[in-house]
Design a protein around this motif. Structure first.
Motif, PDB file in Angstrom:
ATOM      1  N   PRO A 105      18.867  19.431   1.636  1.00 14.80           N
ATOM      2  CA  PRO A 105      18.860  18.017   1.216  1.00 14.80           C
ATOM      3  C   PRO A 105      17.539  17.391   1.094  1.00 14.80           C
ATOM      4  N   PRO A 106      17.602  16.017   0.042  1.00 15.30           N
ATOM      5  CA  PRO A 106      16.341  15.659  -0.204  1.00 15.30           C
ATOM      6  C   PRO A 106      15.377  15.723   0.505  1.00 15.30           C
ATOM      7  N   VAL A 107      14.081  16.048   0.725  1.00  7.59           N
ATOM      8  CA  VAL A 107      12.918  15.950   1.449  1.00  7.59           C
ATOM      9  C   VAL A 107      12.224  15.202   1.118  1.00  7.59           C
ATOM     10  N   VAL A 108      11.780  14.181   1.942  1.00 11.33           N
ATOM     11  CA  VAL A 108      11.585  12.689   2.272  1.00 11.33           C
ATOM     12  C   VAL A 108      10.020  13.009   2.709  1.00 11.33           C
ATOM     13  N   THR A 109       9.041  12.682   2.127  1.00  8.99           N
ATOM     14  CA  THR A 109       7.421  12.585   3.031  1.00  8.99           C
ATOM     15  C   THR A 109       7.029  11.274   3.076  1.00  8.99           C
ATOM     16  N   ASP A 110       6.412  10.945   4.195  1.00  3.99           N
ATOM     17  CA  ASP A 110       5.782   9.169   4.521  1.00  3.99           C
ATOM     18  C   ASP A 110       4.455   9.285   3.511  1.00  3.99           C
ATOM     19  N   GLY A 111       4.279   8.206   2.776  1.00  9.01           N
ATOM     20  CA  GLY A 111       2.574   7.705   2.827  1.00  9.01           C
ATOM     21  C   GLY A 111       1.459   8.710   3.225  1.00  9.01           C
TER      22      GLY A 111
ATOM     23  N   LEU B 171      -0.621   6.047  -9.295  1.00  8.82           N
ATOM     24  CA  LEU B 171       0.532   4.774  -8.755  1.00  8.82           C
ATOM     25  C   LEU B 171       0.645   4.104  -9.251  1.00  8.82           C
ATOM     26  N   PHE B 172       1.805   3.755  -8.695  1.00  8.83           N
ATOM     27  CA  PHE B 172       2.779   2.917  -9.653  1.00  8.83           C
ATOM     28  C   PHE B 172       2.252   1.638  -8.305  1.00  8.83           C
ATOM     29  N   GLY B 173       1.184   0.011  -9.108  1.00 12.77           N
ATOM     30  CA  GLY B 173       1.283  -0.892  -7.806  1.00 12.77           C
ATOM     31  C   GLY B 173       1.735  -1.655  -7.761  1.00 12.77           C
ATOM     32  N   GLY B 174       3.051  -2.329  -9.126  1.00 10.00           N
ATOM     33  CA  GLY B 174       3.212  -3.277  -9.570  1.00 10.00           C
ATOM     34  C   GLY B 174       4.906  -3.520 -10.524  1.00 10.00           C
TER      35      GLY B 174
ATOM     36  N   LYS C 118       2.037   3.032   3.167  1.00 12.72           N
ATOM     37  CA  LYS C 118       2.680   2.627   3.579  1.00 12.72           C
ATOM     38  C   LYS C 118       4.114   3.107   3.157  1.00 12.72           C
ATOM     39  N   GLY C 119       4.465   3.632   2.488  1.00  8.55           N
ATOM     40  CA  GLY C 119       5.788   3.833   1.762  1.00  8.55           C
ATOM     41  C   GLY C 119       6.511   5.148   1.557  1.00  8.55           C
ATOM     42  N   VAL C 120       7.555   5.877   1.231  1.00  6.94           N
ATOM     43  CA  VAL C 120       7.970   7.461   1.126  1.00  6.94           C
ATOM     44  C   VAL C 120       8.470   7.785   0.165  1.00  6.94           C
ATOM     45  N   VAL C 121       8.018   9.328  -0.379  1.00 14.85           N
ATOM     46  CA  VAL C 121       8.948   9.509  -0.938  1.00 14.85           C
ATOM     47  C   VAL C 121       9.740  10.137  -1.093  1.00 14.85           C
ATOM     48  N   VAL C 122      11.123   9.932  -1.343  1.00 17.43           N
ATOM     49  CA  VAL C 122      12.734  10.877  -1.378  1.00 17.43           C
ATOM     50  C   VAL C 122      12.327  11.881  -2.665  1.00 17.43           C
ATOM     51  N   ASP C 123      11.928  13.468  -2.376  1.00 25.74           N
ATOM     52  CA  ASP C 123      11.858  14.717  -3.003  1.00 25.74           C
ATOM     53  C   ASP C 123      13.706  15.097  -3.493  1.00 25.74           C
ATOM     54  N   TYR C 124      13.830  14.747  -4.709  1.00 25.38           N
ATOM     55  CA  TYR C 124      15.656  15.781  -4.677  1.00 25.38           C
ATOM     56  C   TYR C 124      15.501  17.086  -5.672  1.00 25.38           C
ATOM     57  N   SER C 125      14.386  18.337  -5.905  1.00 24.88           N
ATOM     58  CA  SER C 125      14.281  19.376  -5.673  1.00 24.88           C
ATOM     59  C   SER C 125      14.723  19.735  -4.878  1.00 24.88           C
ATOM     60  N   SER C 126      15.098  19.631  -3.905  1.00 24.17           N
ATOM     61  CA  SER C 126      16.278  20.306  -3.108  1.00 24.17           C
ATOM     62  C   SER C 126      17.617  20.019  -2.488  1.00 24.17           C
TER      63      SER C 126
ATOM     64  N   ASP D 166       0.608  -1.296   0.516  1.00 28.12           N
ATOM     65  CA  ASP D 166       0.042   0.152   0.053  1.00 28.12           C
ATOM     66  C   ASP D 166       0.671   0.842   0.263  1.00 28.12           C
ATOM     67  N   ALA D 167       0.726   1.733  -0.975  1.00 28.76           N
ATOM     68  CA  ALA D 167       1.383   3.610  -0.436  1.00 28.76           C
ATOM     69  C   ALA D 167       1.241   4.129   0.409  1.00 28.76           C
TER      70      ALA D 167
END
Length: 139
Positions: A63-69, A77-80, A53-61, A50-51
């Motif tokens: 240090p990179p910004v980590v956002t929890d799902g 959404l990318f499911g598999g 339960k994931g995180v996104v690492v954004d490299y726009s800045s 499930d998304a």
């Protein structure tokens, strides 16, 4: 050639999927995967958790910004994925058309997987990766 079939869906499709019987989904996916195995084209296949339960690492800045799902409004959404070893993109398309992904908002993206042979063979990192692939039985 290898092609990746990427399962994608919208938020609405994910919500509708919650009402589908899981055993029915497993049966349909199992039959589809078995058909590709018997045809000798399936290299790998994985579904994703499930998304939320994931995180996104954004490299726009930096240090990179980590956002929890969950990630708020998501267009897709990318499911598999499946990785197929087939002769052409047309053959990959034919397999994708048979995937049990019916319904509004469900898509499969098809992308060719680049071979290590397509990269500069005199590059130090490519040589190291090739050695690792040979050592692990991937080449």
């Amino acid at each position: 050639m290898k092609y990746m079939l990427i399962m994608r869906s919208t938020d609405e499709a994910e919500a509708a999927f919650a009402d589908v019987d899981f055993e029915q989904v497993m049966d349909a996916m199992g039959r589809y995967n078995d058909e590709m195995i018997r045809a000798g084209v399936l290299v790998a296949a994985e579904g994703l958790d499930d998304a939320a339960k994931g995180v996104v690492v954004d490299y726009s800045s930096q240090p990179p910004v980590v956002t929890d799902g969950p990630y708020g409004e998501t267009k897709e959404l990318f499911g598999g994925f499946w990785i197929l070893d087939v002769a052409s993109i047309e053959e990959a398309v034919e397999w994708a058309k048979r995937a049990p992904l019916g319904g509004p908002g469900m898509k499969a993206e098809i992308r060719r997987v680049a071979s290590i042979d397509e990269f500069p063979q005199d590059n130090e990192w490519i040589r190291k990766e090739r050695e690792w692939r040979v050592r692990t039985g991937q080449l």
